[in-house]
Structure formats: structure tokens, C-alpha cells
Scaffold this motif. Structure first.
Motif, PDB file in Angstrom:
ATOM      1  N   GLY A  63       0.805  -1.204   0.000  1.00 44.16           N
ATOM      2  CA  GLY A  63       0.000   0.000   0.000  1.00 44.16           C
ATOM      3  C   GLY A  63       0.847   1.268   0.000  1.00 44.16           C
ATOM      4  N   PRO A  64       0.250   2.402  -0.347  1.00 43.70           N
ATOM      5  CA  PRO A  64      -1.109   2.481  -0.878  1.00 43.70           C
ATOM      6  C   PRO A  64      -1.141   1.988  -2.324  1.00 43.70           C
ATOM      7  CG  PRO A  64      -0.109   4.677  -0.786  1.00 43.70           C
ATOM      8  CD  PRO A  64       0.887   3.731  -0.211  1.00 43.70           C
ATOM      9  N   VAL A  65      -2.116   1.140  -2.638  1.00 41.50           N
ATOM     10  CA  VAL A  65      -2.206   0.543  -3.968  1.00 41.50           C
ATOM     11  C   VAL A  65      -3.194   1.348  -4.818  1.00 41.50           C
ATOM     12  CG1 VAL A  65      -2.841  -1.503  -5.287  1.00 41.50           C
ATOM     13  CG2 VAL A  65      -1.679  -1.758  -3.080  1.00 41.50           C
ATOM     14  N   LEU A  66      -2.688   1.934  -5.881  1.00 40.32           N
ATOM     15  CA  LEU A  66      -3.572   2.646  -6.800  1.00 40.32           C
ATOM     16  C   LEU A  66      -4.037   1.670  -7.878  1.00 40.32           C
ATOM     17  CD1 LEU A  66      -1.508   5.947  -7.236  1.00 40.32           C
ATOM     18  CD2 LEU A  66      -3.349   5.452  -5.606  1.00 40.32           C
ATOM     19  N   LEU A  67      -5.121   2.045  -8.528  1.00 39.23           N
ATOM     20  CA  LEU A  67      -5.680   1.181  -9.563  1.00 39.23           C
ATOM     21  C   LEU A  67      -4.615   0.795 -10.592  1.00 39.23           C
ATOM     22  CD1 LEU A  67      -8.244  -0.125 -10.693  1.00 39.23           C
ATOM     23  CD2 LEU A  67      -8.749   2.029 -11.845  1.00 39.23           C
ATOM     24  N   ASP A  80       1.579 -14.255  -4.343  1.00 37.02           N
ATOM     25  CA  ASP A  80       2.397 -15.184  -3.562  1.00 37.02           C
ATOM     26  C   ASP A  80       3.164 -14.456  -2.467  1.00 37.02           C
ATOM     27  OD1 ASP A  80       1.788 -17.522  -5.186  1.00 37.02           O
ATOM     28  OD2 ASP A  80       2.913 -16.466  -6.755  1.00 37.02           O
ATOM     29  N   GLY A  81       2.822 -13.193  -2.264  1.00 37.16           N
ATOM     30  CA  GLY A  81       3.482 -12.429  -1.205  1.00 37.16           C
ATOM     31  C   GLY A  81       4.859 -11.912  -1.590  1.00 37.16           C
ATOM     32  N   ALA A  82       5.115 -11.773  -2.888  1.00 38.33           N
ATOM     33  CA  ALA A  82       6.443 -11.358  -3.344  1.00 38.33           C
ATOM     34  C   ALA A  82       6.749  -9.900  -2.977  1.00 38.33           C
ATOM     35  CB  ALA A  82       6.549 -11.534  -4.853  1.00 38.33           C
ATOM     36  N   GLU A  83       8.045  -9.615  -2.937  1.00 38.07           N
ATOM     37  CA  GLU A  83       8.490  -8.245  -2.661  1.00 38.07           C
ATOM     38  C   GLU A  83       8.140  -7.329  -3.819  1.00 38.07           C
ATOM     39  OE1 GLU A  83      10.126  -6.606  -0.095  1.00 38.07           O
ATOM     40  OE2 GLU A  83       9.621  -8.392   1.081  1.00 38.07           O
ATOM     41  N   HIS A  84       7.919  -6.059  -3.496  1.00 38.19           N
ATOM     42  CA  HIS A  84       7.571  -5.053  -4.490  1.00 38.19           C
ATOM     43  C   HIS A  84       7.822  -3.723  -3.824  1.00 38.19           C
ATOM     44  CE1 HIS A  84       4.890  -2.447  -6.886  1.00 38.19           C
ATOM     45  NE2 HIS A  84       5.057  -3.307  -7.864  1.00 38.19           N
ATOM     46  N   GLU A  85       7.969  -2.678  -4.616  1.00 35.74           N
ATOM     47  CA  GLU A  85       8.239  -1.385  -3.963  1.00 35.74           C
ATOM     48  C   GLU A  85       7.077  -0.930  -3.076  1.00 35.74           C
ATOM     49  OE1 GLU A  85       8.989   1.619  -6.834  1.00 35.74           O
ATOM     50  OE2 GLU A  85       7.140   1.279  -7.958  1.00 35.74           O
ATOM     51  N   LEU A  86       5.891  -1.492  -3.263  1.00 36.40           N
ATOM     52  CA  LEU A  86       4.766  -1.149  -2.389  1.00 36.40           C
ATOM     53  C   LEU A  86       4.642  -2.109  -1.201  1.00 36.40           C
ATOM     54  CD1 LEU A  86       2.013  -0.192  -5.006  1.00 36.40           C
ATOM     55  CD2 LEU A  86       3.350   1.362  -3.571  1.00 36.40           C
ATOM     56  N   SER A  87       5.566  -3.080  -1.097  1.00 39.29           N
ATOM     57  CA  SER A  87       5.519  -4.032   0.022  1.00 39.29           C
ATOM     58  C   SER A  87       5.699  -3.314   1.350  1.00 39.29           C
ATOM     59  CB  SER A  87       6.647  -5.063  -0.080  1.00 39.29           C
ATOM     60  OG  SER A  87       6.462  -5.873  -1.197  1.00 39.29           O
ATOM     61  N   LEU A  88       4.921  -3.723   2.323  1.00 38.64           N
ATOM     62  CA  LEU A  88       5.035  -3.158   3.661  1.00 38.64           C
ATOM     63  C   LEU A  88       5.581  -4.185   4.642  1.00 38.64           C
ATOM     64  CD1 LEU A  88       1.493  -1.540   3.675  1.00 38.64           C
ATOM     65  CD2 LEU A  88       3.647  -0.326   3.330  1.00 38.64           C
ATOM     66  N   GLY A  89       5.630  -5.448   4.231  1.00 40.20           N
ATOM     67  CA  GLY A  89       5.994  -6.530   5.142  1.00 40.20           C
ATOM     68  C   GLY A  89       4.745  -7.122   5.766  1.00 40.20           C
ATOM     69  N   LEU A  90       4.948  -7.968   6.781  1.00 41.75           N
ATOM     70  CA  LEU A  90       3.803  -8.580   7.456  1.00 41.75           C
ATOM     71  C   LEU A  90       3.068  -7.508   8.266  1.00 41.75           C
ATOM     72  CD1 LEU A  90       5.525 -11.879   8.637  1.00 41.75           C
ATOM     73  CD2 LEU A  90       3.845 -11.630   6.782  1.00 41.75           C
ATOM     74  N   VAL A  91       1.776  -7.389   8.022  1.00 43.29           N
ATOM     75  CA  VAL A  91       1.013  -6.285   8.599  1.00 43.29           C
ATOM     76  C   VAL A  91       1.033  -6.307  10.132  1.00 43.29           C
ATOM     77  CG1 VAL A  91      -1.285  -5.244   8.746  1.00 43.29           C
ATOM     78  CG2 VAL A  91      -0.406  -6.050   6.541  1.00 43.29           C
ATOM     79  N   ASP A  92       0.911  -7.503  10.712  1.00 40.31           N
ATOM     80  CA  ASP A  92       0.917  -7.589  12.174  1.00 40.31           C
ATOM     81  C   ASP A  92       2.252  -7.167  12.779  1.00 40.31           C
ATOM     82  OD1 ASP A  92      -1.683  -8.443  12.427  1.00 40.31           O
ATOM     83  OD2 ASP A  92      -1.162 -10.566  12.216  1.00 40.31           O
ATOM     84  N   GLN A  93       3.313  -7.193  11.966  1.00 43.32           N
ATOM     85  CA  GLN A  93       4.652  -6.858  12.472  1.00 43.32           C
ATOM     86  C   GLN A  93       5.005  -5.389  12.296  1.00 43.32           C
ATOM     87  OE1 GLN A  93       6.462  -9.261  14.042  1.00 43.32           O
ATOM     88  NE2 GLN A  93       4.654 -10.552  13.708  1.00 43.32           N
ATOM     89  N   LEU A  94       4.131  -4.625  11.650  1.00 44.91           N
ATOM     90  CA  LEU A  94       4.436  -3.209  11.435  1.00 44.91           C
ATOM     91  C   LEU A  94       4.457  -2.489  12.791  1.00 44.91           C
ATOM     92  CD1 LEU A  94       2.164  -2.473   8.336  1.00 44.91           C
ATOM     93  CD2 LEU A  94       4.633  -2.854   8.371  1.00 44.91           C
ATOM     94  N   ASP A  95       5.390  -1.538  12.952  1.00 42.56           N
ATOM     95  CA  ASP A  95       5.508  -0.806  14.217  1.00 42.56           C
ATOM     96  C   ASP A  95       4.170  -0.216  14.650  1.00 42.56           C
ATOM     97  OD1 ASP A  95       8.125  -1.368  14.544  1.00 42.56           O
ATOM     98  OD2 ASP A  95       8.876   0.540  13.718  1.00 42.56           O
TER      99      ASP A  95
END
Lengths: 508, 158
Positions: A63-67, A80-95
Motif C-alpha cells: 500500500g497504498p495501492v492505486l488502480l 504469492d506475497g512477493a516483494e515489491h516497492e509497495l511491500s510493507l511486510g507482514l502487517v501484524d509486524q508493522l511498528d
């Protein structure tokens, strides 16, 4: 494989529907069977639309994911959960998430709000089941012992209110949920209703058992059409599963629940005005006494609680009063759902224990202003709350500490302004809003607010500044002491705090 | 209900809507919402009809209708646009957006464009306080609405 996209109206307001549709289409085109689940929002609103993908390690966020990002994300292996410049990581692990203590909002953003299976799989109904096994008076004691205070803003102990209704003798009693969330900077009620409405229904049903009520109303504002639709759908689901109606969960409890939609009157967030409106009348304030707990809706004993108060009850009943009461500071127990809005870099929901400081919320969670300019003022607790300068950022979020500083925690909304704000203009707006929204029942509010606008206009124009500032203070004192309800009684709070902390904007 | 009192059909519909809420207590607000949903506004001519159906005085019905901002006394445009002007949206330029909207549509807040296409209204809080300025087009909420995005949204709605 599941992909989660919020259906919360804030997420929809920045394109979540279009993103969800596009993900389904792109996954199908790639020959992948992706089930797109629409959830509530996690409350990280600067990241909306926030897309989450189920992986063996947990939910991976993007996120943020635009159309226009969707096709590239799917091609890059997002499913498949691959890395991307919009990757935030595992949501539960975010600070942002890990630093919070989610109790009332534990399921919001996690489950499909209209799935009964999701609800029970994530702990739903545990509180109601335990409550139904207890005598009503014991449920009231449990809620009292938890230390829960009214989350709508007044902070009155919920258990004490319930005890009064339980002790009242009457043919019929009511549970009324005040969901007329009209305060600017507050949106937690809406998010709970859109993200986990069954929690509110469960909380109201527990209240019904605790006080002996058979009928309930949720008074929900018309400005929230998505919340209205979600809550109505959730009530239908609850009836279908025997969680509402005759013999709730096989017990002797009967409880019917209705949604009533407001009609654009801010004052109907005041409890007695809301009761008048529920009765089909003008939303004018009733003098107290009698208190609604004894003579409320249609003259019957009535529990009137805010969405978050009732929404906290299932967790309190499931985990016990002690688990809730051990959180917080002083007489502010448990968690509060703080809402960060206005000119803020990272706005959204922070549910945490009372005692967190204002500065931690604005600077650490919120990241300062969205404009990048210095923070000048924050308004805490809605349009009737105080404006505070950065110098007060050490204040702990605690009902008593705020009251001692001429401010209020209120419903937990925090609105941030940068250094371009004109505080005399904001003070004028407070009076103007009061003049527009006053129910007209009492003179200090109805006439005082109009005189307040005129006086501030004279101060801003440089007319007899010193004398008019004295007059304004005098008027504020009269409105505070002489108004029938919090509308006229608290409008002076933003005005006085603006004069006190930002006197230079008034030519002082 | 453009023709008001003389429209027998409209009066019948108002009575039918009131009757549909007969089992509910204090149902005047739901009834008025339904009337507005069907006709687009609440014509003053419904007041005596509702008063008769609900055993209230016309003054009581009038008092309720005039108390609440939601109930319109005359037809609105085909699209209703509401710009949030509450504090959180003001902190990110709501007042400037209102000025832009008025200039762009050529009407002040509270009025309808001459072609009957758009009614411009203000609203105090749509619960989108972290993603302001917020605007509601019909029932649909929009966030982070810049002047350019406002014009684009209106273009789509028209």
C-alpha cells in the motif's frame, strides 16, 4: 488463496472498490483463483487502499495501492506475497500495529465484518455466552469492576449507569446506542460499525441481559450511509443465527434491535436530544433530572451508551474485568481508540492504553503534519474540545489530567493543524458552529453563540480589542455555567483555549 | 410531488409510507426519510397529510421537518455534492475547496446549478478526517479531494 481489501468507507473514498475489482480480474487473467475478501480497515489510513495477501507467514501488506499499480503487482507475484516497492511486510509486524493494544478493535480489519463464521472463529460471542451464564447483577458488577467509562466523551462509569437501570422497576427498558458521531476528527464509531458490527450487537445484547431490557435502538447518523447498510445487514445475520430476537443463544433472553437513521443534526449526539429524535420529535435537549437511566426513551429506564463503550463490553466479559482494568492510568482504565486526523502524515486509528502522551500520538504514531510544516495546534475531543499547543504534548491521555488542563479527552479524536492556521478564525468557527447547531432550548447557547461570533469578529477587526476580549471571556463563563447541555457548555472550551494559548492571533 | 396538494397520487403515497411504519414507535424520522427518498424532497404539502395519518398537529410535523438539516423543502439537483467543512477538513484546505466548488459550479453553497444538474451543499463531518478534504457525491464518499479532483468527480457525476 485470499486477498484482503478493505470495504471501509475511508478506504473506498480513495479507490478500494476499484482496486478490489481489478485484483480479482487480474488474478483471473493470470489463471489464479484469488478470493478477494472485503474487511474493515486496519486504521492505517495513509496506506489505503491497503491490500493484504495471505501467506504461510501471515498477511503480507501492500500500500497504498492505486488502480494503475494492480497489474504490475500481480505480475510481480503479489498473490504469492512477493516483494515489491509497495511491500510493507507482514502487517501484524508493522511498528504502527505492534505498538498498539487492540481490544475493542481486535477484529477490525482482520475479519469479513458480515461473516458469522469469521466472527465466532475470532472470539466473537464468548462474552455474551459468559454473560448469559451469569446473573444480571453480576454482569453489571463485572462491567463496573473493569473501570469502563463512557467513550462518547463524558467518561461516566458504564457499570454505574447500568446499575441504575437494573434497579429501576418498569414494564419495559431500552438499550440505546449513540452512534451519532458528529464530532469532527472522530471516526472510530463508524469504523467499528463498518468493520466489526457484530461486536456492537453483542455488546448491546449483553447490556440487555444485564439490565433487563427487551428492545434496543442504534441511532446512527445519516452522513454514514455505508455504516447504516453494514449494520442493517449484520442485524439480519444476528437474527438468522439466533443471536437476536426470541431466546438469544437458547437462553430466556429476548432482545430486538433496530437501526434509526439521524437527519443531520449535530445536537442529536447529546443523549437526551437523541432520545427526543428517536421518539420522532425535534432534537431538543431535555433538562436533567430525570436522568435517562430512570426516564429515558418513551419515559422508560434506558441505557444510553456510545458505540465504543458497548463495543468494549464483549471483550470485558470474555476476558474478565481484571484484564481490562489492569490497562490504563489513574481512573482512566482500559484502552481508548484514538483517532488521528486533520493535517497529519499518518492518520488513522491508534487503540492503546490510556496514559500515552498527546505528543506520542501526534509525533510518533502520526508522524507530524501532512504538509511537512510545523505542528501549531491540535484540537482534542471534537469541536467542543480544547486547542492545545505543542508545549502541552507531554499531557497524558487521561480524563483527569486533561480536565485539570482545561481540556478534555472526549471521544479520543485528535485534529492536527500546521502553522498556517488562524486560531482566531477557528475560535470564531466554534461559536458559528454552535449558533448553527444549537437546539434553541436554552438562551446561553442559542443567543450566546451568536454574540460570540460578533464579539470575535470585533476582536479580529481590531475594535476595542481589550474590552472585547474581556467581554468574550465573560460570555464564555456564562455559556459554560448557564447552558443546559454540553453544546453551549463546552463551546467556550475551544474558544478560551485558543485565546489562552494563541493570544497573538487575537492581537494580544 | 411537483404539483403539491392537488396531486392525489402523491398524497396517497405519503399515506402508504406512513402506514408502512405503523408498527414502529415514534417513526416520524424514518417516514420523512422514505418520503425524501421517493420524491427527492419533503414538500410542505405533506405536513397536513402526515399530521392526519400520525395524529399529530401540523405544527408538530412542521417543527420536526424544519429542525433537521437533511429534509429539503424543494427539489434538489440530479446530483447532490456535499463538501465537508468541519475542523479536520479545514486543516487541509476545506474552505479553499468550498471556494473552488462555488466558482467551478457558479453557485453558492446551498444552491443548485441553473441546469438543475448539481446541488452544492456543505456538511460537518463525513467521518473521513484522516483523508480530507472529504466530499460526498450522492451517497459515495471521496477522500483527499483537491480542486482538480473535485472537477473530475463532478465531470463523472454529470
Amino acid at each position: 488463496m485470499k486477498v484482503y481489501v478493505p470495504r471501509d468507507s475511508a478506504a473506498r473514498s480513495v479507490g478500494a472498490d476499484e482496486v478490489a475489482e481489478r485484483i480479482a480480474a487480474a488474478a483471473a487473467a493470470a489463471g489464479r483463483g484469488a478470493e478477494v475478501v472485503r474487511t474493515g480497515t486496519r486504521g492505517m489510513l495513509w496506506l489505503e487502499p491497503l491490500v493484504e495477501v495471505e501467506t504461510p507467514d501471515g498477511r503480507m501488506g501492500y500500500g497504498p495501492v492505486l488502480l494503475e499499480d494492480v497489474d504490475g503487482l500481480v505480475a510481480a507475484g503479489m498473490l504469492d506475497g512477493a516483494e515489491h516497492e509497495l511491500s510493507l511486510g507482514l502487517v501484524d509486524q508493522l511498528d504502527w500495529m505492534r505498538s498498539q493494544r487492540r481490544v475493542t478493535f481486535a477484529r477490525v480489519g482482520v475479519i469479513d465484518p458480515l461473516s458469522a463464521d469469521d466472527y465466532t472463529a475470532h472470539g466473537g460471542l464468548a462474552g455474551l455466552r459468559r454473560a448469559l451464564d451469569m446473573a444480571p447483577a453480576d454482569v453489571v458488577t463485572e462491567v463496573t469492576d473493569s473501570g469502563l467509562r463512557g467513550r462518547g466523551g463524558a467518561g461516566f462509569p458504564t457499570g454505574i449507569k447500568w446499575k441504575t437501570v437494573l434497579g429501576a422497576q418498569a414494564e419495559q427498558k431500552f438499550i440505546c446506542c449513540n452512534a451519532d458521531e458528529g464530532d469532527s476528527g472522530t471516526f472510530a464509531d463508524r469504523m467499528l460499525i463498518e468493520g466489526d458490527p457484530l461486536t456492537l450487537i453483542e455488546g448491546m445484547t449483553i447490556a440487555a441481559h444485564a439490565v433487563g431490557a427487551t428492545e434496543g435502538y442504534v441511532y446512527l447518523r445519516s452522513e454514514y450511509p455505508d455504516a447504516v447498510a453494514t449494520l442493517r445487514a449484520a442485524i439480519d445475520i444476528a437474527y438468522t443465527h439466533g443471536w437476536l430476537g426470541e431466546r438469544v443463544l437458547g437462553s430466556d433472553l429476548r432482545f430486538d434491535l433496530h437501526v434509526r437513521v439521524g437527519a443531520g443534526a449535530y445536537i442529536c449526539g447529546e443523549e437526551t436530544s437523541m432520545l427526543e429524535s428517536l421518539e420522532g420529535k425535534r432534537g431538543t435537549v431535555r433538562p436533567k433530572p430525570p436522568i435517562p437511566a430512570l426516564e429515558g426513551l418513551f419515559g422508560q429506564p434506558t441505557v444510553v451508551n456510545n458505540v465504543l463503550s458497548l463495543g468494549s463490553v464483549p471483550a470485558i466479559m470474555a476476558d474478565g474485568a481484571a484484564a481490562f482494568a489492569e490497562l490504563g492510568v489513574g481512573r482512566s482504565r482500559g484502552t481508548q481508540v484514538f483517532q488521528l486526523g486533520g493535517n497529519i502524515a499518518r492518520g488513522g486509528i491508534v487503540e492503546t492504553e490510556f496514559g500515552v502522551t498527546l505528543g506520542e500520538l501526534v509525533q510518533i504514531f502520526g508522524g507530524g503534519t501532512a504538509s511537512g510544516r510545523p505542528v501549531r495546534a491540535v484540537q482534542v475531543g471534537g469541536p467542543l474540545g480544547a486547542y492545545l499547543p505543542v508545549e502541552r504534548f507531554d499531557l497524558p491521555m487521561d480524563y483527569e489530567a486533561f480536565a485539570a488542563s482545561g481540556a478534555m479527552v472526549g471521544h479520543g479524536g485528535i485534529v492536527v493543524f500546521d502553522d498556517t492556521v488562524d486560531m482566531a478564525g477557528m475560535a470564531r468557527f466554534a461559536m458559528e458552529f454552535c449558533a448553527e447547531e444549537s437546539c434553541g432550548r436554552c438562551t446561553p447557547c442559542r443567543v450566546g453563540a451568536v454574540r460570540g461570533v460578533e464579539t470575535i469578529d470585533r476582536i479580529r477587526a481590531g475594535e476595542d480589542r481589550e474590552k472585547n476580549l474581556v467581554l468574550l471571556e465573560d460570555l464564555c463563563e456564562l455559556m459554560t455555567d448557564g447552558s443546559l447541555c454540553a453544546m453551549g457548555g463546552l463551546t467556550p472550551m475551544p474558544v478560551r483555549s485558543a485565546v489562552k494559548h494563541f493570544g497573538e492571533d487575537f492581537g494580544k | 410531488m411537483q404539483s403539491g396538494l392537488t396531486d392525489v397520487f402523491a398524497a396517497e403515497r405519503v399515506r402508504a409510507i406512513a402506514a408502512a411504519h405503523q408498527a414502529e414507535r415514534g417513526a416520524l424520522l424514518p417516514i420523512l426519510h422514505d418520503i425524501q427518498a421517493e420524491f427527492g424532497y419533503v414538500d410542505p404539502a405533506v405536513e397536513p397529510v402526515l399530521a392526519d395519518a400520525l395524529n399529530l398537529s401540523t405544527a408538530e410535523v412542521h417543527g420536526v421537518i424544519s429542525f433537521y438539516h437533511d429534509f429539503r423543502r424543494e427539489p434538489a439537483g440530479r446530483v447532490i455534492v456535499r463538501v465537508c467543512r468541519a475542523e479536520a477538513c479545514q486543516a487541509v484546505g476545506a474552505n479553499e475547496l468550498v471556494e473552488h466548488a462555488e466558482a467551478s459550479l457558479g453557485v453558492p453553497v446551498g444552491e443548485t446549478t441553473r441546469d438543475g444538474a448539481v446541488t452544492l451543499d456543505e456538511v460537518f463531518c463525513l467521518g473521513n478526517c484522516a483523508l480530507g478534504p472529504a466530499v460526498q457525491v450522492g451517497e459515495r464518499l471521496h477522500g483527499r479531494v483537491s480542486p482538480a479532483r473535485f472537477d473530475a468527480l463532478l465531470g463523472e457525476a454529470r
